[in-house]
Structure formats: C-alpha cells, structure tokens
Design a protein around this motif. Structure first.
Motif, PDB file in Angstrom:
ATOM      1  N   MET A  87       8.385  -2.709 -46.996  1.00 21.46           N
ATOM      2  CA  MET A  87       9.140  -3.361 -45.932  1.00 21.46           C
ATOM      3  C   MET A  87       8.346  -4.536 -45.377  1.00 21.46           C
ATOM      4  O   MET A  87       7.156  -4.410 -45.070  1.00 21.46           O
ATOM      5  N   HIS A 106      14.029  -3.807 -36.160  1.00 22.65           N
ATOM      6  CA  HIS A 106      12.640  -3.777 -35.728  1.00 22.65           C
ATOM      7  C   HIS A 106      12.265  -5.158 -35.173  1.00 22.65           C
ATOM      8  O   HIS A 106      12.342  -6.161 -35.887  1.00 22.65           O
ATOM      9  N   ILE A 111       3.794  -2.050 -42.379  1.00 20.98           N
ATOM     10  CA  ILE A 111       4.701  -3.165 -42.659  1.00 20.98           C
ATOM     11  C   ILE A 111       3.860  -4.309 -43.208  1.00 20.98           C
ATOM     12  O   ILE A 111       2.626  -4.308 -43.080  1.00 20.98           O
ATOM     13  N   GLY A 122      -0.652  -3.367 -41.465  1.00 17.25           N
ATOM     14  CA  GLY A 122       0.372  -4.380 -41.188  1.00 17.25           C
ATOM     15  C   GLY A 122      -0.158  -5.739 -41.581  1.00 17.25           C
ATOM     16  O   GLY A 122      -0.253  -6.640 -40.761  1.00 17.25           O
ATOM     17  N   TYR A 150      13.002  -5.444 -48.529  1.00 18.85           N
ATOM     18  CA  TYR A 150      11.825  -4.871 -49.166  1.00 18.85           C
ATOM     19  C   TYR A 150      11.341  -5.755 -50.320  1.00 18.85           C
ATOM     20  O   TYR A 150      12.143  -6.363 -51.033  1.00 18.85           O
ATOM     21  N   TYR A 190       8.398  -8.137 -42.686  1.00 18.36           N
ATOM     22  CA  TYR A 190       9.076  -8.770 -41.558  1.00 18.36           C
ATOM     23  C   TYR A 190       9.026 -10.277 -41.705  1.00 18.36           C
ATOM     24  O   TYR A 190       8.057 -10.848 -42.193  1.00 18.36           O
ATOM     25  N   ASP A 207      -0.075  -2.703 -50.675  1.00 16.77           N
ATOM     26  CA  ASP A 207       0.945  -2.065 -49.835  1.00 16.77           C
ATOM     27  C   ASP A 207       1.709  -0.987 -50.594  1.00 16.77           C
ATOM     28  O   ASP A 207       2.089   0.045 -50.020  1.00 16.77           O
ATOM     29  N   ALA A 259      13.199  -6.097 -40.253  1.00 15.82           N
ATOM     30  CA  ALA A 259      12.175  -6.303 -39.221  1.00 15.82           C
ATOM     31  C   ALA A 259      11.967  -7.805 -39.067  1.00 15.82           C
ATOM     32  O   ALA A 259      11.808  -8.523 -40.065  1.00 15.82           O
TER      33      ALA A 259
END
Length: 405
Positions: free
Chosen positions: A118, A209, A340, A313, A364, A120, A332, A145
């Motif tokens: 995932m 998010h 994230i 993150g 994703y 952002y 990741d 996100a």
C-alpha cells in the motif's frame, strides 16, 4: 568472482539523481541510488575518491563484510553523505546477488509477506478547495491513502505546496541554484490546517487514510496541541512534528495526543531512532534505503522496530530515484512490520532513464518478478540530461528569524 568497475552516473531528467553501477568480472552488474537532494556532488566525490577504488577486486557476494568494511573501517561513522554512499554500494550488491540467484530481490530477503504494497500519494493545493480536487482525483485513481497539504492564508509559500507545473500538478520548489527564502508563521498554520482535515473527512468519509507532514516546524507543545486537536479526524499519521535532534520532545507530544507519529526520513542509522523506537514514542519509522545505509542496515532498523510495535513507512519522494523506489518495494514486500510506502510519481522522462519492473494497481504496488530489484539505468539517455545545481528553500519567521524548512 570480483568487482572490476564501480562507476558513478550523475544525471538530471527532471531531478538530479546519482546512481552507482557496480560490474563484476562475470559481466553481472547492479545499480544503487546515491541521491542526496541538494548535496549530490558531495556523495559523488565520496564515492569516486574513496569508496569506489576500495571496491575493486572485492567479492560482491560478501555484502555484509563490505558493509562493515565501509561503516566501521572508515572511522567517521554515520552522517548523511557517508550513509548515502554506503547505501548505494549495498543496494547495488543486493541487486547483483539476486541476479546471480536468478530471483527477484524480495525472494532473496525471505519471500513476500503480503500480496501488495500500500502506498500513499500527495494531494496539495493553494487552498483547501484545490487540495480536495486532488484528493478526489487520486481516490478515483485507486489510492487508499493520501497525504494532504494546503496553502495557509497570509503565507505565500507553504511546505508541500509547490508551484504549479505545465501539467497542472504541483511540485517542490527545488528550482534555483541558491536557496529561496520563504516566510513561515506557526500561528497561521495551526489556526488553519485542522480545517483541511475536517473538509477531507466531510467529503471523503472515514475510510480514506489521511496523512500530513508538519516538516519539523513545531515545538513539542505546539505539536501536542495540533495532535490533540486533530484526533477527531483520525489521521493515519502526523509526520515529523518537531525536529528530531531533541528526542525528549516526543515524550511531551505522546503525553497529550493519540494521533500516530511518523519520523525518520532524515535519519541515517539505527542510532538516530533507537530511543524513539524503544521508548515507543513513534508509530512509524520513515528511514529509507538510500539514506539509511542500504537494505542491509534498513533491515536492522525494521527488525528492531518490530519488537516495539513500530511499523515502516519509507520515504519515497521524487528526489529519490526509481532505483531507490524499486529496492524499497522489494523491502516492503518482505518486511513483516510494514506500514505504508510513500509514492510520488516521477516525471515521464525520469522513468524513461530508469526502466523498471514495478507496477501500480488500485492503491498497491508490486515490485515485479525481474531478477534483482528490477530497476536499471539507460546510460546513453541519462547522458542527455546533465547535472543542474538545485537547492531547496529555507524558512524565516515573519520577524526574519531563520526557521526549520
């Protein structure tokens, strides 16, 4: 098997990037990102004058030994320039090792822990309305996100809201050969930014998010006030609320708010974040492959963080090359305590210079199945985009005092 060449490639296809290419006597090569925004040439000199000559003749399969050789053996440990250079070497060596094994890097790390990574995206605008337009657009593109930033009334420049480019999107103002000077007001920011989160929740509901970057601009008590005030909007995280040099300040923030805290994109080693993690003063560690000593060292940070329920993150702005993005996505895919991954889309010309295997679908990323980390550099095309010195801005308060940018 021996290393026969270690070459540094500098180019500017939209942004400045520094890439290290390591080649072996068997013809297998790997690439690593060595970009340090605003200090690119310092890393170039460190690599070319010191680390690259030491690599020649070494066995590229001995990744851990080479990492220790450069970290312990140089004596002057840590630091952004040093650790960025070591990261480039480390990433290139992992790329070589995975290619030799004929498997994608994540498999060599231990296999994937999830089906997708995932990410952002960034939504920003000169005002709340313009930011909301971008939030809607990114949501329609599949992002689950989104980091939201907007202009503040009375301030001409606010972090995260760059000037608008030809394609209508906004980008950070790293566009001058000397730092521009912006004016900052904490009071105006604190009075305005909660309205942004209220507007996003009103329009997008509770499932999206929401993330926000304070960019080190507040004192601990100011950050505590902000965190407490925005708890009702349920942010995914509040990033870099205060400068991290005084880590005691995070205790004060924790005492006043349950808003999750993310920090670490400027950290270069586990020692920068050890106390924050073991005292559970943060929720997400944002150190990245290129600035924290490569995959070898980032694994140590993540494993340590997992003991204290802190998730990753990783930083992923456009001043990190696609080489770093590719390596980060493999990391990741594997890391158990993933949270994230930041994603800012690179310019089309950047992606042409750095062909890659990673892909995006419905919020994703997957890193692809190519052997290695799946990112290469087109050297002939890169040569058409020579380095251009660019500097990020600096901040001054309304009375002229130099402040945190």
């Amino acid at each position: 098997m021996k290393i026969v060449e270690a070459k540094v490639i500098v180019c500017c296809p939209g942004r400045n990037f520094v890439t290290l290419k390591i080649t072996t006597d068997q013809g297998v090569y790997g690439v690593g990102d060595a970009t340090l925004n605003g200090r690119e040439k310092a890393v170039v000199a460190f690599l070319e004058d010191y680390l690259c000559p030491m690599l020649i003749g070494k066995d590229p399969r001995r990744i851990e030994d080479i990492w220790q050789f450069f970290y312990r053996g140089i004596y002057w440990r840590r630091g952004a320039v040093n650790m960025t250079a070591i990261a480039a070497v480390d990433t290139a060596l992992w790329d070589i090792k995975a290619k030799m094994a004929n498997m994608p890097l994540y498999e060599l790390l231990g296999g994937r822990s999830r089906d997708g990574v995932m990410v952002y995206a960034h939504a920003n605008g000169s005002d709340i309305g313009e930011t909301l337009e971008q939030v809607h657009q990114l949501s329609e593109e599949g992002y689950k996100a989104i980091r939201v930033q907007c202009g503040v009334p009375g301030l001409d420049h606010v972090y995260g809201v760059g000037k608008k480019g030809p394609d209508g999107t906004r980008y950070e103002p790293a566009d001058s050969d000397l730092p521009a000077e912006h004016v900052w007001s904490t009071e105006k920011y604190l009075n305005h930014v909660p309205k942004l989160f209220e507007a996003v929740r009103d329009q997008m509901g509770g499932d999206l998010h929401i993330l926000h970057d304070v960019h080190h601009r507040l004192t601990p008590i100011e950050a505590a006030r902000l965190g407490k005030e925005i708890e009702q909007y349920n942010l995914f995280w509040m990033e870099d609320p205060v400068p991290a040099e005084n880590q005691e300040g995070f205790k004060l923030i924790r005492q006043h708010t349950t808003t999750p805290i993310a920090v670490g994109e400027v950290f270069s080693s586990i020692h920068d974040c050890r106390e924050l993690i073991q005292n559970q003063l943060i929720d997400y560690i944002r150190s990245t492959v290129v600035h924290a000593g490569g995959i070898t060292h980032l694994r140590r940070i993540a494993d340590f963080a997992s003991l204290y329920h802190v998730r990753t993150g990783c930083h992923g702005a456009t001043d990190l090359s696609p080489v770093c993005m590719g390596a980060a996505l493999h990391f990741d895919y594997w890391v158990p305590n993933f949270g994230i991954q930041e994603h800012m889309a690179h310019a089309e010309v950047t992606e042409e210079v750095f062909p890659h295997a990673y892909t995006f679908d419905k919020g994703y990323f997957t890193p692809g199945e190519s052997p290695g980390h799946g990112v290469d550099i087109d050297e002939k095309l890169a040569a058409k985009y020579p380095y251009q010195r660019k500097c990020l801005p600096v901040n001054r308060l309304e009375d002229g005092t130099l402040w945190h940018w």
